[in-house]
Scaffold this motif. Structure first.
Motif, PDB file in Angstrom:
ATOM      1  N   MET A   1      18.287  24.720 -29.411  1.00 58.53           N
ATOM      2  CA  MET A   1      19.731  25.251 -29.997  1.00 58.53           C
ATOM      3  C   MET A   1      20.118  26.470 -29.201  1.00 58.53           C
ATOM      4  N   HIS A   2      21.423  26.295 -28.697  1.00 61.24           N
ATOM      5  CA  HIS A   2      21.716  27.613 -27.905  1.00 61.24           C
ATOM      6  C   HIS A   2      22.350  28.418 -29.044  1.00 61.24           C
ATOM      7  N   LYS A   3      21.979  29.852 -28.927  1.00 57.35           N
ATOM      8  CA  LYS A   3      22.553  30.690 -30.103  1.00 57.35           C
ATOM      9  C   LYS A   3      24.180  31.245 -29.735  1.00 57.35           C
ATOM     10  N   LEU A   4      24.936  31.721 -30.573  1.00 55.53           N
ATOM     11  CA  LEU A   4      26.177  32.378 -30.138  1.00 55.53           C
ATOM     12  C   LEU A   4      25.926  33.478 -29.086  1.00 55.53           C
ATOM     13  N   GLU A   5      24.972  34.374 -29.724  1.00 58.41           N
ATOM     14  CA  GLU A   5      24.904  35.333 -28.644  1.00 58.41           C
ATOM     15  C   GLU A   5      24.507  35.062 -27.107  1.00 58.41           C
ATOM     16  N   GLU A   6      24.033  34.073 -26.851  1.00 61.69           N
ATOM     17  CA  GLU A   6      24.146  33.732 -25.463  1.00 61.69           C
ATOM     18  C   GLU A   6      25.441  33.137 -24.625  1.00 61.69           C
ATOM     19  N   LEU A   7      26.547  33.187 -25.615  1.00 63.11           N
ATOM     20  CA  LEU A   7      27.827  32.975 -25.020  1.00 63.11           C
ATOM     21  C   LEU A   7      28.798  34.141 -24.537  1.00 63.11           C
ATOM     22  N   ASP A   8      29.167  34.249 -23.500  1.00 65.88           N
ATOM     23  CA  ASP A   8      30.124  35.167 -23.406  1.00 65.88           C
ATOM     24  C   ASP A   8      31.669  34.663 -23.657  1.00 65.88           C
ATOM     25  N   PRO A   9      32.431  34.876 -24.604  1.00 62.60           N
ATOM     26  CA  PRO A   9      33.629  34.058 -24.720  1.00 62.60           C
ATOM     27  C   PRO A   9      34.896  34.505 -24.184  1.00 62.60           C
ATOM     28  N   ARG A  10      34.704  35.786 -23.558  1.00 65.73           N
ATOM     29  CA  ARG A  10      35.881  36.606 -23.060  1.00 65.73           C
ATOM     30  C   ARG A  10      36.811  35.565 -21.978  1.00 65.73           C
ATOM     31  N   GLU A  11      38.081  35.551 -22.487  1.00 67.83           N
ATOM     32  CA  GLU A  11      38.982  34.652 -21.801  1.00 67.83           C
ATOM     33  C   GLU A  11      38.828  33.295 -21.799  1.00 67.83           C
ATOM     34  N   LYS A  12      38.000  32.764 -22.739  1.00 66.36           N
ATOM     35  CA  LYS A  12      37.663  31.289 -22.612  1.00 66.36           C
ATOM     36  C   LYS A  12      38.438  30.783 -24.103  1.00 66.36           C
ATOM     37  N   LYS A  13      38.421  29.426 -23.821  1.00 72.36           N
ATOM     38  CA  LYS A  13      39.269  28.698 -24.938  1.00 72.36           C
ATOM     39  C   LYS A  13      37.959  27.937 -25.787  1.00 72.36           C
ATOM     40  N   VAL A  14      37.780  28.272 -26.982  1.00 73.28           N
ATOM     41  CA  VAL A  14      36.713  28.205 -27.722  1.00 73.28           C
ATOM     42  C   VAL A  14      37.057  26.761 -28.839  1.00 73.28           C
ATOM     43  N   LEU A  15      36.461  25.983 -29.033  1.00 76.10           N
ATOM     44  CA  LEU A  15      36.562  24.924 -30.229  1.00 76.10           C
ATOM     45  C   LEU A  15      35.323  25.395 -31.063  1.00 76.10           C
ATOM     46  N   VAL A  16      35.941  25.672 -32.411  1.00 75.62           N
ATOM     47  CA  VAL A  16      35.078  25.943 -33.289  1.00 75.62           C
ATOM     48  C   VAL A  16      34.999  24.719 -34.436  1.00 75.62           C
ATOM     49  N   ARG A  17      34.085  23.980 -34.831  1.00 75.01           N
ATOM     50  CA  ARG A  17      33.985  23.062 -35.616  1.00 75.01           C
ATOM     51  C   ARG A  17      33.331  23.900 -37.043  1.00 75.01           C
ATOM     52  N   VAL A  18      34.281  23.820 -38.120  1.00 78.84           N
ATOM     53  CA  VAL A  18      33.736  24.628 -39.304  1.00 78.84           C
ATOM     54  C   VAL A  18      33.599  23.530 -40.361  1.00 78.84           C
ATOM     55  N   ASP A  19      33.200  23.782 -41.570  1.00 79.95           N
ATOM     56  CA  ASP A  19      32.735  22.983 -42.645  1.00 79.95           C
ATOM     57  C   ASP A  19      33.562  24.064 -43.854  1.00 79.95           C
ATOM     58  N   TRP A  20      34.989  23.344 -43.956  1.00 79.26           N
ATOM     59  CA  TRP A  20      35.844  24.068 -44.869  1.00 79.26           C
ATOM     60  C   TRP A  20      36.281  22.931 -45.670  1.00 79.26           C
ATOM     61  N   ASN A  21      35.237  22.020 -45.997  1.00 76.61           N
ATOM     62  CA  ASN A  21      35.082  21.035 -46.951  1.00 76.61           C
ATOM     63  C   ASN A  21      35.084  21.457 -48.168  1.00 76.61           C
ATOM     64  N   VAL A  22      36.141  22.235 -48.808  1.00 70.47           N
ATOM     65  CA  VAL A  22      35.866  22.683 -50.328  1.00 70.47           C
ATOM     66  C   VAL A  22      36.317  21.887 -51.319  1.00 70.47           C
ATOM     67  N   THR A  23      35.986  22.591 -52.393  1.00 78.20           N
ATOM     68  CA  THR A  23      36.636  21.754 -53.867  1.00 78.20           C
ATOM     69  C   THR A  23      37.788  22.145 -54.126  1.00 78.20           C
ATOM     70  N   ILE A  24      38.719  21.231 -54.066  1.00 76.44           N
ATOM     71  CA  ILE A  24      40.350  21.655 -54.581  1.00 76.44           C
ATOM     72  C   ILE A  24      40.236  21.431 -55.758  1.00 76.44           C
ATOM     73  N   GLY A  25      40.739  22.492 -56.798  1.00 81.33           N
ATOM     74  CA  GLY A  25      40.970  22.379 -58.113  1.00 81.33           C
ATOM     75  C   GLY A  25      42.062  21.515 -58.353  1.00 81.33           C
ATOM     76  N   LYS A  26      42.423  21.402 -60.028  1.00 85.35           N
ATOM     77  CA  LYS A  26      43.565  20.538 -60.415  1.00 85.35           C
ATOM     78  C   LYS A  26      44.922  21.162 -60.013  1.00 85.35           C
ATOM     79  N   THR A  27      44.944  22.522 -59.711  1.00 81.06           N
ATOM     80  CA  THR A  27      46.203  23.121 -59.490  1.00 81.06           C
ATOM     81  C   THR A  27      46.090  23.534 -57.998  1.00 81.06           C
ATOM     82  N   LEU A  28      45.464  23.005 -57.188  1.00 78.51           N
ATOM     83  CA  LEU A  28      44.902  23.264 -55.732  1.00 78.51           C
ATOM     84  C   LEU A  28      44.371  24.545 -55.497  1.00 78.51           C
TER      85      LEU A  28
END
Ligand code: ADP
Ligand code: MG
Length: 336
Positions: A1-28
């Motif tokens: 597994m490659h770690k983030l610190e191995e990456l030099d993101p300068r001037e790069k286009k980076v795709l980030v897959r996040v897990d924002w699958n949160v529970t949305i309550g009754k009033t959103l």
């Protein structure tokens, strides 16, 4: 597994897959924002290192329900402190080369995501030069955004994903004993398989929630050496009773390591006493290293406003359990 610190993101286009699958309550409102908060260090890390563009990829809810991520994006941009340009179509998102940070609508609105269609993975990959997986809670799924993209682009583990994997591996492979594992919740078919494996790793296995009902009704026998404790009140419960709460408490009090996934009762309908009792037993045992995971478990105990008192809060339920079972996950293997 490659770690983030191995990456030099300068001037790069980076795709980030996040897990924002949160529970949305009754009033959103967002019931528990842990999953969003835990991705912010990776996003900030990329920003301070001069990334050219970040494209955020995420999903929300179950396939077919098609909830929009727009509200979540609005919430996340406040935590991140950076505008997130939200796009509802793939074409719009692909053609936006200007925004520092952009985000695509709920990935599950495209069939190719769950099916890991190569064509869909290619469309997503076309928006970046490198890929970062910061979606621990989804790393057990072989979807386009988890395993498809890193076949096409160099892939790196986000800060949170890396920490989750390291912590969970440690408590399972090398725990301070006794190790007490508490399992509850409702994803019965997924979890019943895991119970057997847990019966080999844990010293004590406490079973509650709907899982315990099924466990009892089906008369399941486990092959490991762990002491198995089930609710004394029977197998058709909406919550564990007071006597079981006391028994679970006493077992938890002896532990040096505790792993907990799944509420003890139907928490949405206020059958919360059992879950609360387990939570209190955990924080009362100050010697134990405590690990808790699961979307619904966190949403339930979040209301106690004391999530900080758990040593490690995992953002993955299914992913945490699969990682415990197999020692790795498809999303981790994809980052080799
Ligand atoms: P997690 O997301 O934490 O992994 P699950 O998704 O497996 O947990 O299970 C959470 C669900 O289990 C909740 O919706 C809760 O209401 C339900 N549940 C737990 N115990 C019971 C029970 N005894 N009867 C009915 N539902 C239950
Ligand atoms: Mg759940």
């Amino acid at each position: 597994m490659h770690k983030l610190e191995e990456l030099d993101p300068r001037e790069k286009k980076v795709l980030v897959r996040v897990d924002w699958n949160v529970t949305i309550g009754k009033t959103l409102q967002i019931v528990d924002d842990t999953r969003i908060r835990r991705t912010i260090p990776t996003l900030r890390w990329l920003k301070t290192r001069g990334v050219r563009q970040v494209t955020i990829l995420a999903h929300l809810g179950k396939t077919g329900e098609e909830q929009s991520l727009m509200e979540v994006a609005r919430y996340a941009e406040k935590l991140f402190g950076q505008p997130i340009k939200f796009w509802q179509t793939l074409e719009q998102c692909q053609s936006d080369t200007e925004s520092r940070v952009k985000m695509l609508e709920n990935l599950r609105m495209w069939e190719g995501e769950d099916k890991n269609e190569p064509g869909f993975a290619e469309q997503l990959a076309s928006m970046g030069e490198v890929y970062v997986n910061e979606a621990f809670g989804e790393a057990h799924r072989e979807s386009a955004s988890i395993v498809g993209i890193p076949q096409l682009l160099p892939g790196y583990a986000g800060i949170n994903l890396e920490q989750e994997v390291a912590t969970i591996r440690k408590v399972v492979d090398n725990p301070e004993r006794p190790l007490v594992v508490i399992m509850g919740g409702a994803k019965v078919d997924d979890k019943i398989k895991l119970l057997d494996m847990m019966s080999h790793k844990a010293d004590v296995l406490l079973i509650g929630g709907k899982l315990a009902n099924e466990f009892g009704q089906r008369g399941i026998e486990l092959t490991g050496k762990a002491k198995i404790v089930v609710p004394v009140e029977g197998y058709d419960l909406l919550d564990i009773g007071e006597e079981t709460q006391q028994i679970f408490h006493d077992e938890i009090a002896q532990a040096k390591t505790v792993i907990w996934n799944g509420p003890m009762g139907k928490v949405e309908e206020d059958y919360r006493a059992g879950t609360q009792a387990v939570y209190e037993a955990l924080i009362r045992n100050k010697r134990a290293f405590t690990v808790v995971g699961g979307g619904d478990t966190l949403a339930a105990i979040r209301e106690e406003k004391q999530l900080e008192r758990i040593d490690f809060v995992s953002t993955g339920g299914g992913a945490m359990l699969k990682l415990i079972e197999r020692g790795t996950l498809p999303g981790i293997e994809a980052l080799r």
